[in-house]
Design an enzyme around this catalytic site. Structure first.
Site, mmCIF file in Angstrom:
data_model
loop_
_atom_site.group_PDB
_atom_site.id
_atom_site.type_symbol
_atom_site.label_atom_id
_atom_site.label_comp_id
_atom_site.label_asym_id
_atom_site.label_seq_id
_atom_site.Cartn_x
_atom_site.Cartn_y
_atom_site.Cartn_z
ATOM 1 N N HIS A 76 23.311 -38.717 -11.591
ATOM 2 C CA HIS A 76 23.690 -40.072 -11.489
ATOM 3 C C HIS A 76 23.923 -40.486 -12.924
ATOM 4 O O HIS A 76 22.868 -40.337 -13.770
ATOM 5 C CB HIS A 76 22.769 -40.974 -10.787
ATOM 6 C CG HIS A 76 23.107 -41.058 -9.337
ATOM 7 N ND1 HIS A 76 22.785 -42.114 -8.498
ATOM 8 C CD2 HIS A 76 23.464 -39.962 -8.431
ATOM 9 C CE1 HIS A 76 23.007 -41.958 -7.265
ATOM 10 N NE2 HIS A 76 23.449 -40.588 -7.305
ATOM 11 N N TYR A 204 20.652 -52.269 -7.440
ATOM 12 C CA TYR A 204 19.193 -53.008 -7.427
ATOM 13 C C TYR A 204 20.000 -54.453 -7.346
ATOM 14 O O TYR A 204 20.779 -54.951 -7.959
ATOM 15 C CB TYR A 204 18.603 -53.062 -8.542
ATOM 16 C CG TYR A 204 18.060 -51.527 -8.733
ATOM 17 C CD1 TYR A 204 18.634 -50.651 -9.222
ATOM 18 C CD2 TYR A 204 16.663 -51.520 -8.519
ATOM 19 C CE1 TYR A 204 18.120 -48.963 -9.454
ATOM 20 C CE2 TYR A 204 15.929 -49.950 -8.651
ATOM 21 C CZ TYR A 204 16.847 -49.035 -9.373
ATOM 22 O OH TYR A 204 16.096 -47.859 -9.423
ATOM 23 N N LYS A 300 9.727 -45.172 -11.636
ATOM 24 C CA LYS A 300 9.008 -44.489 -12.832
ATOM 25 C C LYS A 300 7.748 -43.799 -12.179
ATOM 26 O O LYS A 300 7.067 -43.146 -13.026
ATOM 27 C CB LYS A 300 8.556 -45.732 -13.781
ATOM 28 C CG LYS A 300 9.887 -46.072 -14.665
ATOM 29 C CD LYS A 300 10.036 -44.931 -15.510
ATOM 30 C CE LYS A 300 11.567 -45.054 -16.039
ATOM 31 N NZ LYS A 300 12.569 -43.918 -16.053
ATOM 32 N N TYR A 388 15.379 -46.432 -18.436
ATOM 33 C CA TYR A 388 15.563 -45.847 -17.270
ATOM 34 C C TYR A 388 15.689 -44.392 -17.273
ATOM 35 O O TYR A 388 15.180 -43.632 -16.364
ATOM 36 C CB TYR A 388 16.652 -46.551 -16.603
ATOM 37 C CG TYR A 388 16.766 -46.392 -15.008
ATOM 38 C CD1 TYR A 388 16.330 -47.141 -14.178
ATOM 39 C CD2 TYR A 388 17.654 -45.250 -14.424
ATOM 40 C CE1 TYR A 388 16.429 -47.057 -12.893
ATOM 41 C CE2 TYR A 388 17.635 -45.034 -13.020
ATOM 42 C CZ TYR A 388 16.958 -46.017 -12.157
ATOM 43 O OH TYR A 388 17.058 -45.662 -10.799
HETATM 44 P P1 RFL Z 1 -0.293 -38.923 -5.336
HETATM 45 O O1 RFL Z 1 0.933 -38.362 -4.859
HETATM 46 O O2 RFL Z 1 -0.653 -40.023 -4.448
HETATM 47 O O3 RFL Z 1 -1.182 -37.441 -4.866
HETATM 48 C C1 RFL Z 1 -2.582 -37.729 -4.907
HETATM 49 C C2 RFL Z 1 -3.293 -36.554 -3.931
HETATM 50 O O4 RFL Z 1 -4.382 -36.577 -3.994
HETATM 51 C C3 RFL Z 1 -4.949 -36.429 -2.536
HETATM 52 N N1 RFL Z 1 -6.443 -37.201 -2.394
HETATM 53 C C4 RFL Z 1 -7.595 -36.446 -2.691
HETATM 54 N N2 RFL Z 1 -7.704 -35.248 -2.768
HETATM 55 C C5 RFL Z 1 -9.061 -34.633 -2.623
HETATM 56 N N3 RFL Z 1 -10.459 -35.754 -2.497
HETATM 57 C C6 RFL Z 1 -10.019 -36.987 -2.381
HETATM 58 N N4 RFL Z 1 -11.018 -37.771 -2.487
HETATM 59 C C7 RFL Z 1 -8.523 -37.612 -2.624
HETATM 60 N N5 RFL Z 1 -8.076 -38.731 -2.785
HETATM 61 C C8 RFL Z 1 -6.757 -38.478 -2.716
HETATM 62 C C9 RFL Z 1 -3.845 -37.188 -1.829
HETATM 63 O O5 RFL Z 1 -4.248 -36.663 -0.424
HETATM 64 C C10 RFL Z 1 -2.821 -36.704 -2.479
HETATM 65 O O6 RFL Z 1 -2.378 -35.566 -1.733
HETATM 66 O O7 RFL Z 1 -0.387 -38.926 -6.738
HETATM 67 P P2 RFL Z 1 0.442 -38.120 -8.046
HETATM 68 O O8 RFL Z 1 0.316 -36.705 -7.589
HETATM 69 O O9 RFL Z 1 -0.127 -38.766 -9.085
HETATM 70 O O10 RFL Z 1 1.880 -38.318 -7.674
HETATM 71 C C11 RFL Z 1 2.466 -39.756 -8.008
HETATM 72 C C12 RFL Z 1 3.487 -39.917 -7.213
HETATM 73 O O11 RFL Z 1 3.210 -39.721 -6.005
HETATM 74 C C13 RFL Z 1 3.664 -41.626 -7.284
HETATM 75 O O12 RFL Z 1 3.727 -42.113 -8.578
HETATM 76 C C14 RFL Z 1 5.043 -42.123 -6.698
HETATM 77 O O13 RFL Z 1 5.258 -41.540 -5.588
HETATM 78 C C15 RFL Z 1 5.025 -43.614 -6.629
HETATM 79 N N6 RFL Z 1 5.861 -44.244 -5.468
HETATM 80 C C16 RFL Z 1 7.085 -44.397 -6.135
HETATM 81 N N7 RFL Z 1 7.456 -43.694 -7.197
HETATM 82 C C17 RFL Z 1 8.862 -43.920 -7.707
HETATM 83 O O14 RFL Z 1 9.067 -43.650 -8.501
HETATM 84 N N8 RFL Z 1 9.849 -44.261 -6.530
HETATM 85 C C18 RFL Z 1 9.330 -44.778 -5.275
HETATM 86 O O15 RFL Z 1 10.166 -45.247 -4.609
HETATM 87 C C19 RFL Z 1 8.148 -44.862 -5.076
HETATM 88 N N9 RFL Z 1 7.461 -45.006 -3.693
HETATM 89 C C20 RFL Z 1 5.394 -44.567 -4.184
HETATM 90 C C21 RFL Z 1 6.262 -45.050 -3.507
HETATM 91 C C22 RFL Z 1 3.861 -44.418 -4.058
HETATM 92 C C23 RFL Z 1 3.569 -44.974 -2.833
HETATM 93 N N10 RFL Z 1 2.295 -45.010 -2.619
HETATM 94 C C24 RFL Z 1 1.252 -44.216 -3.353
HETATM 95 C C25 RFL Z 1 1.410 -45.658 -1.428
HETATM 96 C C26 RFL Z 1 5.950 -45.431 -2.248
HETATM 97 C C27 RFL Z 1 4.602 -45.434 -1.915
HETATM 98 C C28 RFL Z 1 4.124 -46.024 -0.340
HETATM 99 C C1 PHB Z 2 14.341 -44.259 -3.725
HETATM 100 O O1 PHB Z 2 15.233 -43.755 -3.791
HETATM 101 O O2 PHB Z 2 13.321 -44.207 -3.106
HETATM 102 C C2 PHB Z 2 14.114 -45.040 -4.785
HETATM 103 C C3 PHB Z 2 15.124 -45.278 -6.000
HETATM 104 C C4 PHB Z 2 14.928 -45.970 -7.280
HETATM 105 C C5 PHB Z 2 13.725 -46.841 -7.363
HETATM 106 C C6 PHB Z 2 12.868 -46.537 -6.339
HETATM 107 C C7 PHB Z 2 13.012 -45.930 -5.249
HETATM 108 O O3 PHB Z 2 13.675 -47.584 -8.247
#
Ligand code: RFL
Ligand code: PHB
Length: 394
Positions: A76, A204, A300, A388
């Site tokens: 993109h 957005y 991010k 970004y």
């Molecule tokens: P994760 O992905 O939360 O992985 C952590 C892992 O640790 C495990 N865990 C344990 N294991 C052993 N003992 C314990 N006591 C434990 N407690 C937890 C969990 O089962 C899990 O497998 O963290 P990590 O690896 O740092 O990765 C970070 C990313 O996942 C996160 O920053 C993003 O996904 C944030 N996020 C989003 N980021 C974006 O850039 N765009 C998004 O659209 C977006 N949507 C989201 C999201 C995070 C969400 N969370 C955390 C609720 C949507 C959601 C719902």
């Molecule tokens: C997504 O595709 O899940 C997405 C993309 C951009 C964002 C957040 C989530 O800023």
């Protein structure tokens, strides 16, 4: 009976942070064990982020897991900001010379799992009562239970990659740990649908009824979000209600291209900004969501986790290959400088693009003026674009 294990780096958490760290260390022949309180199927099923910075792509290349990403990811060159029907394109390539890649976190996680499994590296899934101990000593260990049996892993270092609700951050004494937090007064309701995206690039939108984001996972699969109330439940949002609200917020011109259909995933996530300092305690190093959370508006969260892991893997590799601990000693300070800049950007974009219940008419006018300024100023657009596509690592 307690089962004992030994490794160089014990990684708590098998999300993208833990898996990527393990792969980067494996490339340098550093031994790791990963534990997670869930299993692989559950972890791969979590629908989260969708946009990768080039720096994240480079890290996945270095980890040897970027083939599918290059084959299937969508490049993109820009995205749109929309405000009550007016659209302004942020020309990422034109303003920064760089693009981003749309490739889901689920796919990144799958690719990392495949690589680790192919190398027959050690995992413990469905673990309970994980306790990192002796973190200030040269011989830290991590205790846990699995299927009712006690285990202890002795190691040189513990990597706390266990997300926001993990145990690693909690192992840092409260008189050492400082936390900073902002909780936003709304959430994001997200749906996945097997329909082509509304447009070629992400949109957005800030509408008087609230925020909306039209995103995608591929040319045939869309990911859409709308701002919702914090106490809303997914059952309050049957598909028909979602599509009507989403179309209204995008405005008639954009909604004319919207293809609706049954959603096959629907979830609500709260929005939060959070930072914990320091990111090191003795021989425990925090990375990713275990140390910081950003609201998803700037895409991010995952990229920030990858940036931490690039710095942490560099530091551990320097320790094991040349006995140089300078990067380990400066890890927390160096990483936190960038973390705060990314927190600032995510907070700024979230503040610009959402409807805040407490906003006065003056604050609403300020939001509109900021959008008009960005739309009329190449300098302001460039400031958004360079954040970004991703700031330099240090
Ligand atoms: P994760 O992905 O939360 O992985 C952590 C892992 O640790 C495990 N865990 C344990 N294991 C052993 N003992 C314990 N006591 C434990 N407690 C937890 C969990 O089962 C899990 O497998 O963290 P990590 O690896 O740092 O990765 C970070 C990313 O996942 C996160 O920053 C993003 O996904 C944030 N996020 C989003 N980021 C974006 O850039 N765009 C998004 O659209 C977006 N949507 C989201 C999201 C995070 C969400 N969370 C955390 C609720 C949507 C959601 C719902
Ligand atoms: C997504 O595709 O899940 C997405 C993309 C951009 C964002 C957040 C989530 O800023």
């Amino acid at each position: 009976m307690t089962h004992t294990h030994k490794t160089q780096v014990c990684i708590i958490g098998s999300g993208p942070s833990g898996l990527l760290l393990a792969q980067l260390l494996a490339q340098a022949r550093i031994d790791t064990i990963i534990l997670d309180r869930r299993d692989r199927v559950y972890i791969e099923g979590r629908i989260r982020a969708g946009v990768l910075e080039q720096g994240s792509v480079k890290a996945l290349e270095e980890a040897g897991v970027a083939d599918r990403l290059h084959a299937e990811g969508l490049v993109h060159d820009g995205f749109d900001l929309a405000f009550d029907g007016n659209r302004h394109r942020i020309d990422l390539s034109g303003l920064t010379g760089t693009s981003v890649i749309v490739y889901g976190q689920t796919e990144v996680t799958k690719d990392l799992f495949d690589a680790r499994v192919a190398q027959e590296q050690v995992f413990f899934f469905n673990v309970e009562d994980v306790v990192p101990t002796d973190l200030k000593s040269d011989t830290p260990s991590v205790r846990f239970r699995q299927n009712g049996e006690e285990h202890v892993i002795s190691c040189d270092y513990v990597a706390g990659c266990d997300g926001f609700r993990g145990v690693s951050r909690a192992a840092i004494p409260s008189d050492v740990l400082k936390t900073f937090e902002r909780v936003y007064p709304f959430g994001w309701l997200g749906v996945l649908v097997e329909k082509p995206p509304v447009a070629d690039e992400l949109i957005y939108a800030n509408n008087s009824r609230g925020f909306a984001l039209a995103s995608m996972r591929s040319e045939t699969r869309s990911r859409h979000y709308i701002q919702c109330d914090l106490d809303d439940d997914v059952s309050d949002w049957p598909d028909d209600r979602f599509w009507e609200e989403f179309a209204t917020r995008l405005g008639p011109d954009t909604a004319a291209h919207l293809q609706t259909g049954p959603s096959f995933e629907k979830s609500i996530a709260p929005l939060r900004s959070f930072v914990a300092e320091p990111m090191r305690y003795g021989n425990l190093f925090l990375a990713g969501d275990a140390a910081h959370i950003v609201p998803p508006t700037g895409a991010k969260g995952l990229n920030l986790a990858v940036a931490d892991i690039r710095m942490l893997s560099r530091a551990l590799i320097a320790h094991y290959t040349s006995g140089n601990d300078d990067y380990l000693d400066t890890y927390s300070e160096t990483v936190l400088k960038r973390v705060w800049k990314v927190e600032r950007f995510s907070w700024q974009l979230s503040t610009l693009m959402h409807q805040f219940p407490e906003n006065s008419p003056f604050e609403k006018r300020m939001q509109r003026a900021e959008f008009d300024y960005i739309a009329s100023s190449e300098a302001a657009s460039k400031a958004i674009a360079e954040n970004y596509v991703g700031l330099p690592l240090e």
